[in-house]
Design a protein around this motif. Structure first.
Motif, short mmCIF file in Angstrom:
data_model
loop_
_atom_site.label_atom_id
_atom_site.label_comp_id
_atom_site.label_asym_id
_atom_site.label_seq_id
_atom_site.Cartn_x
_atom_site.Cartn_y
_atom_site.Cartn_z
N MET A 66 5.10 -4.98 5.17
CA MET A 66 5.82 -3.75 4.87
C MET A 66 6.30 -3.74 3.42
N THR A 67 6.81 -4.86 2.95
CA THR A 67 7.27 -4.94 1.57
C THR A 67 6.12 -4.74 0.60
N GLY A 68 4.99 -5.38 0.84
CA GLY A 68 3.83 -5.23 -0.04
C GLY A 68 3.30 -3.82 -0.07
N LEU A 69 3.21 -3.20 1.10
CA LEU A 69 2.72 -1.82 1.15
C LEU A 69 3.66 -0.86 0.44
N LEU A 70 4.96 -0.99 0.69
CA LEU A 70 5.91 -0.08 0.07
C LEU A 70 5.98 -0.27 -1.44
N LYS A 71 5.89 -1.52 -1.89
CA LYS A 71 6.05 -1.79 -3.31
C LYS A 71 4.80 -1.46 -4.12
N VAL A 96 1.54 -0.11 -2.86
CA VAL A 96 0.68 1.01 -2.47
C VAL A 96 1.42 2.34 -2.61
N VAL A 97 2.62 2.40 -2.07
CA VAL A 97 3.39 3.63 -2.10
C VAL A 97 4.13 3.80 -3.43
N GLY A 98 4.46 2.68 -4.08
CA GLY A 98 5.18 2.74 -5.35
C GLY A 98 6.68 2.82 -5.16
N PHE A 99 7.18 2.31 -4.06
CA PHE A 99 8.61 2.33 -3.76
C PHE A 99 9.35 1.40 -4.71
N ARG A 100 10.42 1.91 -5.33
CA ARG A 100 11.19 1.08 -6.25
C ARG A 100 12.01 0.05 -5.47
#
Length: 55
Positions: free
Chosen positions: A31-36, A38-42
């Protein structure tokens, strides 16, 4: 010994606990890898303070 009381744990409990812990850790990392990435979550700012594992 009273026959109405059961065992505190069974032989598979240790395996189940290890499996659950591994599953939670893998889910957090994915989840952390995808959000950071792929999605570009700060991860800085309020999100880093609200969820320290993301930082």
């Amino acid at each position: 010994m009273d026959k109405t009381t059961g065992k505190l744990s069974t032989p598979g409990d240790c395996n189940a606990l290890f499996g659950l812990g591994t599953n939670v850790l893998v889910n957090l990392l994915v989840m952390t890898g995808l959000l950071k990435y792929v999605v570009g979550f700060r991860t800085s700012g309020p999100s880093g303070a609200s969820c320290p594992p993301w930082g």
